[in-house]
Design a protein around this motif. Structure first.
Motif, PDB file in Angstrom:
ATOM      1  N   LEU A  49       5.581  14.160  30.854  1.00 25.73           N
ATOM      2  CA  LEU A  49       5.894  15.477  31.429  1.00 25.73           C
ATOM      3  C   LEU A  49       7.384  15.605  31.719  1.00 25.73           C
ATOM      4  O   LEU A  49       8.019  16.619  31.368  1.00 25.73           O
ATOM      5  CB  LEU A  49       5.085  15.678  32.711  1.00 25.73           C
ATOM      6  CG  LEU A  49       5.282  17.016  33.432  1.00 25.73           C
ATOM      7  CD1 LEU A  49       4.820  18.175  32.550  1.00 25.73           C
ATOM      8  CD2 LEU A  49       4.514  17.026  34.764  1.00 25.73           C
ATOM      9  N   ALA A  50       7.964  14.600  32.354  1.00 25.75           N
ATOM     10  CA  ALA A  50       9.393  14.635  32.674  1.00 25.75           C
ATOM     11  C   ALA A  50      10.231  14.653  31.405  1.00 25.75           C
ATOM     12  O   ALA A  50      11.221  15.395  31.302  1.00 25.75           O
ATOM     13  CB  ALA A  50       9.768  13.430  33.529  1.00 25.75           C
ATOM     14  N   ALA A  51       9.838  13.848  30.420  1.00 25.36           N
ATOM     15  CA  ALA A  51      10.602  13.776  29.183  1.00 25.36           C
ATOM     16  C   ALA A  51      10.519  15.082  28.394  1.00 25.36           C
ATOM     17  O   ALA A  51      11.515  15.561  27.859  1.00 25.36           O
ATOM     18  CB  ALA A  51      10.087  12.617  28.331  1.00 25.36           C
ATOM     19  N   PHE A  52       9.326  15.679  28.321  1.00 21.08           N
ATOM     20  CA  PHE A  52       9.172  16.937  27.600  1.00 21.08           C
ATOM     21  C   PHE A  52      10.028  18.022  28.241  1.00 21.08           C
ATOM     22  O   PHE A  52      10.712  18.791  27.548  1.00 21.08           O
ATOM     23  CB  PHE A  52       7.697  17.353  27.584  1.00 21.08           C
ATOM     24  CG  PHE A  52       7.431  18.599  26.785  1.00 21.08           C
ATOM     25  CD1 PHE A  52       7.182  18.522  25.425  1.00 21.08           C
ATOM     26  CD2 PHE A  52       7.444  19.849  27.389  1.00 21.08           C
ATOM     27  CE1 PHE A  52       6.952  19.680  24.684  1.00 21.08           C
ATOM     28  CE2 PHE A  52       7.215  21.007  26.658  1.00 21.08           C
ATOM     29  CZ  PHE A  52       6.967  20.919  25.290  1.00 21.08           C
ATOM     30  N   GLY A  65       7.242   9.088  25.765  1.00 22.99           N
ATOM     31  CA  GLY A  65       8.241   9.957  26.378  1.00 22.99           C
ATOM     32  C   GLY A  65       9.338  10.349  25.409  1.00 22.99           C
ATOM     33  O   GLY A  65       9.779  11.506  25.383  1.00 22.99           O
ATOM     34  N   SER A  66       9.770   9.406  24.601  1.00 19.50           N
ATOM     35  CA  SER A  66      10.821   9.699  23.631  1.00 19.50           C
ATOM     36  C   SER A  66      10.337  10.690  22.580  1.00 19.50           C
ATOM     37  O   SER A  66      11.070  11.606  22.174  1.00 19.50           O
ATOM     38  CB  SER A  66      11.285   8.404  22.962  1.00 19.50           C
ATOM     39  OG  SER A  66      11.798   7.507  23.925  1.00 19.50           O
ATOM     40  N   LEU A  67       9.109  10.526  22.130  1.00 20.13           N
ATOM     41  CA  LEU A  67       8.544  11.487  21.180  1.00 20.13           C
ATOM     42  C   LEU A  67       8.392  12.865  21.813  1.00 20.13           C
ATOM     43  O   LEU A  67       8.578  13.892  21.149  1.00 20.13           O
ATOM     44  CB  LEU A  67       7.195  10.976  20.676  1.00 20.13           C
ATOM     45  CG  LEU A  67       7.249   9.714  19.811  1.00 20.13           C
ATOM     46  CD1 LEU A  67       5.840   9.226  19.486  1.00 20.13           C
ATOM     47  CD2 LEU A  67       8.024   9.966  18.519  1.00 20.13           C
ATOM     48  N   ALA A  68       8.077  12.892  23.104  1.00 12.89           N
ATOM     49  CA  ALA A  68       7.968  14.177  23.802  1.00 12.89           C
ATOM     50  C   ALA A  68       9.310  14.899  23.815  1.00 12.89           C
ATOM     51  O   ALA A  68       9.369  16.126  23.668  1.00 12.89           O
ATOM     52  CB  ALA A  68       7.466  13.950  25.229  1.00 12.89           C
ATOM     53  N   ILE A  69      10.409  14.155  23.974  1.00 11.91           N
ATOM     54  CA  ILE A  69      11.735  14.767  23.949  1.00 11.91           C
ATOM     55  C   ILE A  69      12.023  15.349  22.569  1.00 11.91           C
ATOM     56  O   ILE A  69      12.560  16.459  22.434  1.00 11.91           O
ATOM     57  CB  ILE A  69      12.811  13.745  24.337  1.00 11.91           C
ATOM     58  CG1 ILE A  69      12.621  13.284  25.784  1.00 11.91           C
ATOM     59  CG2 ILE A  69      14.209  14.337  24.161  1.00 11.91           C
ATOM     60  CD1 ILE A  69      13.597  12.220  26.224  1.00 11.91           C
ATOM     61  N   ILE A  70      11.672  14.611  21.520  1.00 10.20           N
ATOM     62  CA  ILE A  70      11.910  15.089  20.160  1.00 10.20           C
ATOM     63  C   ILE A  70      11.137  16.378  19.906  1.00 10.20           C
ATOM     64  O   ILE A  70      11.683  17.368  19.385  1.00 10.20           O
ATOM     65  CB  ILE A  70      11.512  14.007  19.141  1.00 10.20           C
ATOM     66  CG1 ILE A  70      12.411  12.782  19.292  1.00 10.20           C
ATOM     67  CG2 ILE A  70      11.591  14.546  17.716  1.00 10.20           C
ATOM     68  CD1 ILE A  70      11.987  11.601  18.456  1.00 10.20           C
ATOM     69  N   VAL A  71       9.854  16.398  20.264  1.00 13.15           N
ATOM     70  CA  VAL A  71       9.029  17.594  20.053  1.00 13.15           C
ATOM     71  C   VAL A  71       9.592  18.767  20.852  1.00 13.15           C
ATOM     72  O   VAL A  71       9.707  19.893  20.341  1.00 13.15           O
ATOM     73  CB  VAL A  71       7.571  17.307  20.465  1.00 13.15           C
ATOM     74  CG1 VAL A  71       6.744  18.598  20.459  1.00 13.15           C
ATOM     75  CG2 VAL A  71       6.945  16.279  19.527  1.00 13.15           C
ATOM     76  N   GLY A 108      17.118   8.151  19.296  1.00 19.16           N
ATOM     77  CA  GLY A 108      17.867   6.947  19.641  1.00 19.16           C
ATOM     78  C   GLY A 108      17.285   6.253  20.852  1.00 19.16           C
ATOM     79  O   GLY A 108      17.196   5.030  20.903  1.00 19.16           O
ATOM     80  N   GLY A 109      16.850   7.060  21.841  1.00 16.85           N
ATOM     81  CA  GLY A 109      16.213   6.478  23.004  1.00 16.85           C
ATOM     82  C   GLY A 109      14.903   5.800  22.660  1.00 16.85           C
ATOM     83  O   GLY A 109      14.607   4.697  23.125  1.00 16.85           O
ATOM     84  N   ALA A 110      14.111   6.456  21.788  1.00 15.31           N
ATOM     85  CA  ALA A 110      12.830   5.876  21.390  1.00 15.31           C
ATOM     86  C   ALA A 110      13.032   4.594  20.595  1.00 15.31           C
ATOM     87  O   ALA A 110      12.426   3.558  20.870  1.00 15.31           O
ATOM     88  CB  ALA A 110      12.046   6.892  20.567  1.00 15.31           C
TER      89      ALA A 110
END
Length: 488
Positions: free
Chosen positions: A386-389, A329-335, A166-168
């Motif tokens: 980095l922060a998002a992951f 960053g949004s994709l990093a959160i998903i992964v 949703g963020g992405a």
């Protein structure tokens, strides 16, 4: 009974309705509906961030008015989330879900037609009210549908990943809509999505267990005191941006909040049917996880807001370009959420949480070095990812920890507590870090009047540095979580 499911437990005064089997089509449909609704709620936060400069220009808003477009939503959301979460237990999850979704959709429609700042801010507050009922209901749907631990963990992993999606999507779609269709469409886009979800929920979501005489059991004094207390607290901190920390306009609402929340605790200790049974906080995992959620959310909500303004106002990016910048960053959160889902059963929540928060703290500290004459490639993308992951790695196990071991009659309460912690943390973080950024920028401009871009970057950088402090504090709190590993 299908293999792998646990018997449906029934709270006193409820009509038992067995949940669908976790692997069934009906369970998959419920998960899809719950995730889509949560997607819409999170989409609305990020999609509006990108559109803020356009809203401010067309409606002639001040800087404080611009922030109130975000804060009005957060006030309605944070203030009513505990009551909204409890409504799912009192009137049934299906009714709460449909009611919250209807209010949210209609408020989005009204906001799209706004002709002045007050109208838009009012519509955003109404969206927050709808979201306060809708968001806990999505998590309650998952908790009551997926009763087997492994299935519930997978479902919550999907739910957490959808929040990141949703963020992405919000950043990208918001940029495209703002630039090519106008900012009003960042609100109108919720209308068809809400209509489809309403139709799907009417068909696929069962009425479920409903507490007999639920509304008569509603703890009205508790609901009033906690809602007024949370709203007053957030309002007082928000007011610091325009009135300063030493003003009565700030400390008056904060003092009122302290009195109201103390009254809430006193009411709950004596109520026959409390809105929030105080005994629930004796669970160390629940109390600790909710405190961690507050600190993480303070950092993450503020990061989306500050970075959106930095990219557009300091670096001069268009809305579309700024939205696309949020994708990595949004994709990093998903992964990271998917990795956490796979590892949680092996490692437990504590190692994932601490590792994720260490990465987030490093990322936010690095991100705070942004400059007014820098670039996305050199100043933003690496620390942002980095922060998002790290945040994605920490968020899912924290949510699972906060809601695990909850009795069926308290599922909505646990969901409401998690979402309240998330939204209150976000509201406090946005108010505090936004104020710090504004004051830093103002001080820099007073010293160097012609250096606008560097002044803006200095303010946003200071706010992001405080975000690093928030995640570091979250890591210290997370040390209180038990070391034990969950059963396979």
């Amino acid at each position: 009974m299908p293999t792998g499911t646990s018997p449906a437990r029934t709270a006193p005064g409820r009509v038992p309705v067995p949940p669908p089997a976790p692997g069934s089509r009906s369970a998959a449909a419920v998960l899809a509906i719950a995730c889509a609704a949560q997607f819409m709620v999170i989409l609305d936060v990020s999609i509006v961030n990108v559109a803020l400069p356009s809203m401010r220009a067309e409606l002639h808003l001040s800087g404080a008015g611009q922030q109130w477009i975000v804060n009005a939503y957060t006030l309605g959301f944070a203030g009513l989330l505990l009551l909204g979460g409890r409504m799912a237990d009192l009137i049934g999850t299906r009714r709460a879900f449909l009611g919250g979704l209807t209010v949210f959709t209609l408020a989005s429609l009204a906001g799209g037609f706004a002709t002045n700042g007050a109208w838009l801010i009012g519509a955003r507050a109404a969206q927050g009210v709808g979201g306060a009922v809708l968001a806990p209901a999505t998590l309650t749907l998952i908790m009551t549908t997926f009763t087997e631990p492994a299935a519930r963990t997978r479902a919550m992993g999907a739910w957490s990943a959808v929040m990141a999606a949703g963020g992405a999507a919000g950043a990208v779609v918001g940029g495209v809509l703002t630039q090519y269709a106008g900012w009003r469409w960042v609100l109108f886009v919720n209308v068809p999505l809400g209509a489809v979800l309403l139709a799907a929920a009417l068909v696929c979501v069962r009425a479920g267990a409903v507490r007999e005489g639920g509304l008569r059991r509603l703890d009205l004094p508790g609901a009033v005191t906690v809602t007024a207390g949370l709203t007053s607290l957030v309002y007082g901190i928000i007011a610091s941006e325009t009135h300063g920390w030493g003003s009565l306009a700030v400390w008056g609402p904060v003092a009122a909040a302290v009195v109201l929340l103390a009254a809430f605790v006193a009411v709950e200790a004596r109520a026959a049917h409390p809105l929030v049974p105080l005994a629930i906080f004796r669970r160390r995992t629940l109390a600790t996880a909710n405190m961690v959620v507050v600190a993480i959310s303070a950092a993450m909500f503020s990061m989306w807001f500050l970075l959106s303004l930095y990219l557009q106002q300091a670096l001069g990016y268009s809305a579309v370009r700024a939205g696309l910048c949020f994708l990595p960053g949004s994709l990093a959160i998903i992964v990271a959420s998917r990795i956490a889902t796979r590892l949680l059963g092996r490692t437990g929540a504590r190692p994932l949480l601490l590792t994720g928060l260490a990465l987030s703290t490093a990322g936010f500290a690095w991100l705070s070095l942004v400059g007014g004459h820098g670039s996305y490639a050199t100043d933003v993308v690496a620390p942002f990812v980095l922060a998002a992951f790290g945040t994605g790695l920490a968020t899912m196990p924290t949510t699972v920890t906060a809601t695990s071991g909850t009795a069926p009659g308290e599922a909505g309460l646990a969901s409401g507590l998690v979402n309240t912690s998330r939204q209150v943390g976000g509201a406090l973080g946005l108010a505090l870090l936004g104020t710090i950024a504004s004051h830093t920028t103002a001080a820099r401009l007073a010293a160097h009047p012609g250096d606008v871009r560097d002044a803006l970057a200095a303010g946003y950088g200071r706010g992001l540095l405080v975000a690093a402090v928030c995640t570091a504090v979250a890591a210290l709190i997370g040390l209180a979580l038990p070391r034990r590993r969950p059963a396979s």
